[in-house]
Design a protein around this motif. Structure first.
Motif, PDB file in Angstrom:
ATOM      1  N   ALA A 147      -3.827  -7.455  23.204  1.00 54.80           N
ATOM      2  CA  ALA A 147      -3.108  -8.296  24.167  1.00 54.80           C
ATOM      3  C   ALA A 147      -1.747  -7.688  24.497  1.00 54.80           C
ATOM      4  N   CYS A 148      -1.145  -7.018  23.514  1.00 54.32           N
ATOM      5  CA  CYS A 148       0.169  -6.406  23.735  1.00 54.32           C
ATOM      6  C   CYS A 148       0.108  -5.253  24.746  1.00 54.32           C
ATOM      7  N   THR A 149      -1.074  -4.737  25.015  1.00 52.33           N
ATOM      8  CA  THR A 149      -1.194  -3.661  25.999  1.00 52.33           C
ATOM      9  C   THR A 149      -1.319  -4.228  27.414  1.00 52.33           C
ATOM     10  N   GLY A 150      -1.397  -5.558  27.522  1.00 53.12           N
ATOM     11  CA  GLY A 150      -1.500  -6.180  28.846  1.00 53.12           C
ATOM     12  C   GLY A 150      -2.912  -6.220  29.400  1.00 53.12           C
ATOM     13  N   LYS A 151      -3.892  -5.898  28.561  1.00 51.02           N
ATOM     14  CA  LYS A 151      -5.281  -5.951  29.030  1.00 51.02           C
ATOM     15  C   LYS A 151      -5.899  -7.302  28.686  1.00 51.02           C
ATOM     16  N   ARG A 152      -6.946  -7.670  29.433  1.00 51.00           N
ATOM     17  CA  ARG A 152      -7.617  -8.936  29.161  1.00 51.00           C
ATOM     18  C   ARG A 152      -8.393  -8.817  27.857  1.00 51.00           C
ATOM     19  N   VAL A 153      -8.171  -9.773  26.960  1.00 52.16           N
ATOM     20  CA  VAL A 153      -8.753  -9.668  25.630  1.00 52.16           C
ATOM     21  C   VAL A 153      -9.047 -11.065  25.109  1.00 52.16           C
ATOM     22  N   MET A 154     -10.094 -11.150  24.270  1.00 52.77           N
ATOM     23  CA  MET A 154     -10.487 -12.469  23.778  1.00 52.77           C
ATOM     24  C   MET A 154     -11.217 -12.374  22.455  1.00 52.77           C
ATOM     25  N   THR A 155     -11.413 -13.540  21.866  1.00 50.58           N
ATOM     26  CA  THR A 155     -12.333 -13.673  20.751  1.00 50.58           C
ATOM     27  C   THR A 155     -13.051 -15.006  20.899  1.00 50.58           C
ATOM     28  N   ALA A 156     -14.140 -15.157  20.144  1.00 50.04           N
ATOM     29  CA  ALA A 156     -14.857 -16.428  20.094  1.00 50.04           C
ATOM     30  C   ALA A 156     -15.240 -16.667  18.653  1.00 50.04           C
ATOM     31  N   SER A 157     -15.172 -17.922  18.248  1.00 50.13           N
ATOM     32  CA  SER A 157     -15.486 -18.233  16.873  1.00 50.13           C
ATOM     33  C   SER A 157     -15.882 -19.695  16.792  1.00 50.13           C
ATOM     34  N   SER A 158     -15.963 -20.201  15.570  1.00 44.13           N
ATOM     35  CA  SER A 158     -16.238 -21.612  15.364  1.00 44.13           C
ATOM     36  C   SER A 158     -15.287 -22.121  14.280  1.00 44.13           C
ATOM     37  N   SER A 159     -15.162 -23.401  14.212  1.00 44.99           N
ATOM     38  CA  SER A 159     -14.109 -24.095  13.460  1.00 44.99           C
ATOM     39  C   SER A 159     -13.527 -23.383  12.225  1.00 44.99           C
ATOM     40  N   PRO A 160     -14.310 -23.084  11.169  1.00 47.84           N
ATOM     41  CA  PRO A 160     -13.685 -22.449  10.003  1.00 47.84           C
ATOM     42  C   PRO A 160     -13.102 -21.081  10.349  1.00 47.84           C
ATOM     43  N   GLY A 161     -13.758 -20.392  11.275  1.00 46.04           N
ATOM     44  CA  GLY A 161     -13.248 -19.093  11.711  1.00 46.04           C
ATOM     45  C   GLY A 161     -11.941 -19.228  12.472  1.00 46.04           C
ATOM     46  N   VAL A 162     -11.860 -20.284  13.279  1.00 48.85           N
ATOM     47  CA  VAL A 162     -10.623 -20.499  14.043  1.00 48.85           C
ATOM     48  C   VAL A 162      -9.485 -20.881  13.097  1.00 48.85           C
ATOM     49  N   SER A 163      -9.810 -21.619  12.027  1.00 44.48           N
ATOM     50  CA  SER A 163      -8.772 -21.911  11.021  1.00 44.48           C
ATOM     51  C   SER A 163      -8.179 -20.606  10.506  1.00 44.48           C
ATOM     52  N   LEU A 164      -9.043 -19.642  10.203  1.00 45.04           N
ATOM     53  CA  LEU A 164      -8.555 -18.346   9.710  1.00 45.04           C
ATOM     54  C   LEU A 164      -7.716 -17.623  10.750  1.00 45.04           C
ATOM     55  N   MET A 165      -7.999 -17.866  12.000  1.00 42.57           N
ATOM     56  CA  MET A 165      -7.283 -17.167  13.070  1.00 42.57           C
ATOM     57  C   MET A 165      -5.905 -17.758  13.353  1.00 42.57           C
ATOM     58  N   MET A 166      -5.620 -18.900  12.756  1.00 46.21           N
ATOM     59  CA  MET A 166      -4.397 -19.593  13.154  1.00 46.21           C
ATOM     60  C   MET A 166      -3.135 -18.762  12.940  1.00 46.21           C
ATOM     61  N   GLU A 167      -3.130 -17.930  11.897  1.00 45.10           N
ATOM     62  CA  GLU A 167      -1.976 -17.059  11.682  1.00 45.10           C
ATOM     63  C   GLU A 167      -1.722 -16.199  12.925  1.00 45.10           C
ATOM     64  N   GLY A 168      -2.755 -15.479  13.326  1.00 46.11           N
ATOM     65  CA  GLY A 168      -2.608 -14.581  14.476  1.00 46.11           C
ATOM     66  C   GLY A 168      -2.303 -15.335  15.758  1.00 46.11           C
ATOM     67  N   ILE A 169      -2.887 -16.520  15.883  1.00 41.70           N
ATOM     68  CA  ILE A 169      -2.651 -17.319  17.095  1.00 41.70           C
ATOM     69  C   ILE A 169      -1.169 -17.670  17.207  1.00 41.70           C
ATOM     70  N   SER A 170      -0.572 -18.042  16.095  1.00 46.85           N
ATOM     71  CA  SER A 170       0.861 -18.357  16.110  1.00 46.85           C
ATOM     72  C   SER A 170       1.683 -17.114  16.484  1.00 46.85           C
ATOM     73  N   TYR A 171       1.307 -15.959  15.956  1.00 44.70           N
ATOM     74  CA  TYR A 171       2.033 -14.727  16.291  1.00 44.70           C
ATOM     75  C   TYR A 171       1.890 -14.384  17.775  1.00 44.70           C
ATOM     76  N   ILE A 172       0.674 -14.568  18.295  1.00 42.39           N
ATOM     77  CA  ILE A 172       0.440 -14.279  19.716  1.00 42.39           C
ATOM     78  C   ILE A 172       1.295 -15.210  20.566  1.00 42.39           C
ATOM     79  N   ALA A 173       1.322 -16.482  20.170  1.00 45.74           N
ATOM     80  CA  ALA A 173       2.141 -17.453  20.908  1.00 45.74           C
ATOM     81  C   ALA A 173       3.615 -17.070  20.837  1.00 45.74           C
ATOM     82  N   GLY A 174       4.061 -16.662  19.645  1.00 47.68           N
ATOM     83  CA  GLY A 174       5.473 -16.313  19.458  1.00 47.68           C
ATOM     84  C   GLY A 174       5.867 -15.036  20.174  1.00 47.68           C
TER      85      GLY A 174
END
Lengths: 257, 374, 85
Positions: free
Chosen positions: B67-94
């Motif tokens: 995402a830092c390169t400005g390209k379109r990027v994504m992931t897909a997961s399900s609930s427990p996986g998204v819980s694990l992603m919360m760290e990175g999500i906060s960093y991306i938001a910040g």
């Protein structure tokens, strides 16, 4: 007829910013930074390099390099670097990580980056302690070594043994260049620089994952003078962490720099 | 293009590809795995990046880097996986870089099960990760809507330099449904000025979420809040159904909203004046519209596949002006249209105030119904 | 004519850690206890003229604070000197 010519033997690398670093006096982080900057200058990579800073003492590394930088979450630099390199394969991408970052919280990320053979360069600072948080036991803390969280010395019965990352990463088929060097004196620093050069050369040639582990000092948290700390690296760390080339892919062995 | 019969997860993934996603990083987890598998098949053939990461933690940090390169990027997961992603999500938001995350929600907490649920409402809508930030959350209710909103998600992420969550549940991920995919969009060669691509002929770009001086962090937090206010002003989306002078308003999102629409149709056929408000953006919530409707309806029934999480938001907006009732199924159980129809019938005869938490009475009703079932 | 060298220490960067003082093979470096850098350190300085410009101080310096110069005697080009071998 004899005339004198003035040569500049050493000057600050261009890839290093004009900023006073926040590192403690005598901390070898500065040496490692400088060597990376020198290599990037020499290889002419500055304009296409993207650095990934870690969490730890070198969290502000991005302030000291005159190049694009991102700041990773603790331990996740290899994953972040993977994301960057996969979409920008022609750019040069390196991470700069300490022992807590790389060998503790980020061990999954580093092992799998190597396992996938990500074409990245990792500069790994092993000073056997957590610096930023004030001197706690690291995965690389020596047996018997006192830290604020191993106040009676690291008891291997309770806290286990030091992790030897160069040895571990050399086992990965995706690794192209894995070596350990030390920053405790001028001759070792020169060897370290050559290793950093080869690690970046490996990346430029697409030879897979490259990592240079650098044995480093932490005078402040070891409660030593800068000079004593270098003595500790030489006398105490070298026996536990032998210097050497743990994996050098054949294409790199022939390279002369 | 013509409609095709598509499996939810595969259609969502293909929609992302056609929206120009240049990198996908993920980890297998039921019920979202077909998303990853579709990406594994398609992305390398298109010369785009695909990595099956060692964990959701690594996957989201790969998303962060790309995402830092400005390209379109994504992931897909399900609930427990998204819980694990919360760290990175906060960093991306910040760091204020755009990224799209699809959550095919399943029953929880903990390992829970793999059945469809909406139990991640709080986690997705209220942030989930640490610190002050405001994700945009889209909640489509059909495969077609999801296909359309995945494309929108990228546009919103880039416009507001924001995390955009697309929340669906296991029903939608797994169902086969006719939908029309958009044409392949050309990948933009525009480079955002903030992107890290190498500091050639410009000063270095530094992308970080660290603001060591609290004053700087405060400025950043305020900037995020101001940007969020813009999102609230511009991006509210919802759908209404049978809104011809309703006396009862049913509110539900995603699958619960879709099931509720059948119940509302049947209730109308019985002559009950009921309408449906289905929020499509759960964040920003259609607050203004709900406030207006409070003046028009006599009673509100919130229907969810969780323990009444959106209910809290509805009550906050309704402010006691209209009695709010609740019907939910939990733990991976999807309500049947008849269950909701019964609720609408009940609510239509119920004229008194609701005393206390509407969940108390609902729990009793649900227990009774469950015992009756057995 | 002997090889001579000298160094310049940039006060902006020097933290007075003394690693260059210990590393110098000619023992020509000291910390200047009479002076403080803007950050409050006693900076390194050259105290003797016998520096050879070997650069070891710069190699060990963690702050890239040292610039090293060397004056080397150069014979005039062979052609100009009219000599051939």
């Amino acid at each position: 007829m004899v005339e004198a010519k003035t040569e500049v033997i050493y000057q600050r690398p261009e890839s290093f910013t004009d900023v006073h670093t926040h590192y403690c006096p005598g901390c070898t982080h500065g040496v490692a930074h400088r060597l990376v900057a020198e290599v990037i200058d020499e290889m002419g990579l500055r304009e296409k390099t993207i650095g990934v800073a870690p969490v730890g003492c070198s969290v502000f590394a991005y302030n000291y390099f005159e190049m694009d930088f991102v700041e990773a979450a603790h331990g996740r630099a290899p994953a972040m670097a993977t994301g960057i390199k996969r979409v920008l394969p022609d750019n040069t991408v390196f991470t700069y990580q300490g022992d807590g970052d790389l060998a503790s919280i980020g061990i999954a990320e580093i092992m799998h980056a190597a396992g996938r053979g990500e074409n990245l360069t990792v500069i790994f600072i092993n000073n056997a302690i957590y610096g930023m948080t004030g001197g706690q036991m690291a995965p690389t803390t020596l047996p018997g070594m006192k830290t604020t969280s191993s106040p009676y010395g690291r008891d291997v019965e309770l806290a286990g043994y030091p992790l030897k990352m160069a040895e571990l990463l050399a086992q990965m088929e995706g690794s192209g260049y894995i070596v350990r060097r030390s920053l405790h004196d001028a001759s070792n620093i020169r060897k370290a620089k050559k290793a950093i050069r080869l690690a970046f050369e490996a990346q430029e040639r697409g030879l897979g994952f490259s990592m240079v582990e650098l044995l480093s000092s932490c005078p402040t948290n070891w409660s030593m003078s800068a000079q004593e700390a270098l003595g500790f690296v030489e006398e105490k760390m070298l026996p536990v962490y032998p210097l050497g080339d743990y994996k050098v892919t054949p294409a790199l062995q022939e390279l002369r720099v | 293009m013509a409609k095709e019969l598509l499996k939810g997860n595969e259609a969502f993934a293909e929609a992302a590809i056609r929206a120009g996603v240049e990198a996908f990083f993920g980890y297998p987890i039921t019920p979202s795995t077909e998303f990853l598998e579709h990406m594994a098949r398609r992305m390398p053939k298109l010369g785009r990046a695909f990595v099956q990461a060692e964990s959701e933690v690594a996957a989201i940090n790969m998303v962060y880097g790309a995402a830092c390169t400005g390209k379109r990027v994504m992931t897909a997961s399900s609930s427990p996986g998204v819980s694990l992603m919360m760290e990175g999500i906060s960093y991306i938001a910040g760091t204020e870089v755009p990224a799209v995350i699809v959550n095919v929600m399943r029953g929880g907490p903990g390992l829970g099960n793999i059945a469809p649920s909406q139990g991640d409402y709080y986690q997705m809508i209220k942030g989930g990760g640490h610190g002050d930030y405001f994700p945009i959350v889209l909640a489509p209710a059909t495969v077609q809507e999801a296909v359309d909103y995945i494309s929108l998600a990228f546009d919103l992420a880039e416009k507001y330099l924001s995390i955009v969550h697309v929340v669906v549940d296991g029903n939608m991920g797994q169902m086969m449904e006719p939908a029309e995919l958009p044409p392949m969009r050309e990948i933009s060669d525009e480079i955002p000025e903030w992107a890290v691509r190498g500091a050639k002929d410009r000063d270095p770009n530094i992308l970080t979420s660290i603001y060591i001086d609290p004053e700087d962090e405060e400025i950043t937090n305020l900037r995020l809040l101001r940007r969020w206010k813009e999102v609230e002003k511009n991006e509210v989306r919802f759908q209404e159904y049978q809104m011809d002078n309703p006396e009862i308003l049913v509110i539900g999102f995603g699958t619960a909203g879709r099931v509720a629409s059948s119940a509302v149709r049947d209730a109308r056929a019985e002559g009950i004046p009921v309408g449906l408000l289905r929020p499509i953006t759960l964040a920003p919530f259609p607050e203004g519209r709900l406030e207006e409707l409070c003046d028009q309806v006599q009673r509100i029934l919130v229907v969810e596949m969780n323990s009444g999480m959106m209910l809290d938001d509805v009550q906050k907006i309704v402010k006691g002006k209209v009695p709010v009732e609740f019907y939910g199924r939990l733990g991976g159980v999807t309500p049947l249209p008849d269950e909701i129809l019964d609720e609408i019938r009940r609510v239509s005869k119920n004229e008194g105030e609701i005393s206390g938490d509407p969940r108390d009475e609902w729990m009793d009703r649900l227990e009774k119904m469950r015992t009756g079932d057995q | 004519m002997a090889v001579t060298g000298w160094i310049e220490v940039d006060d902006l960067y020097c933290k007075g850690c003394g690693l260059c003082v210990d590393a110098c093979p000619q023992d020509v470096l000291r910390l200047d206890m009479e002076r403080l850098t803007p950050k409050g350190y006693h900076p390194a300085q050259m105290t003797e003229e016998t520096c050879t410009g070997c650069g070891i101080c710069a190699v060990v310096c963690p702050d890239a604070a040292i610039t090293v110069y060397r004056k080397t005697p150069q014979r005039q080009s062979r052609k100009a000197a009219g000599r051939r071998t």
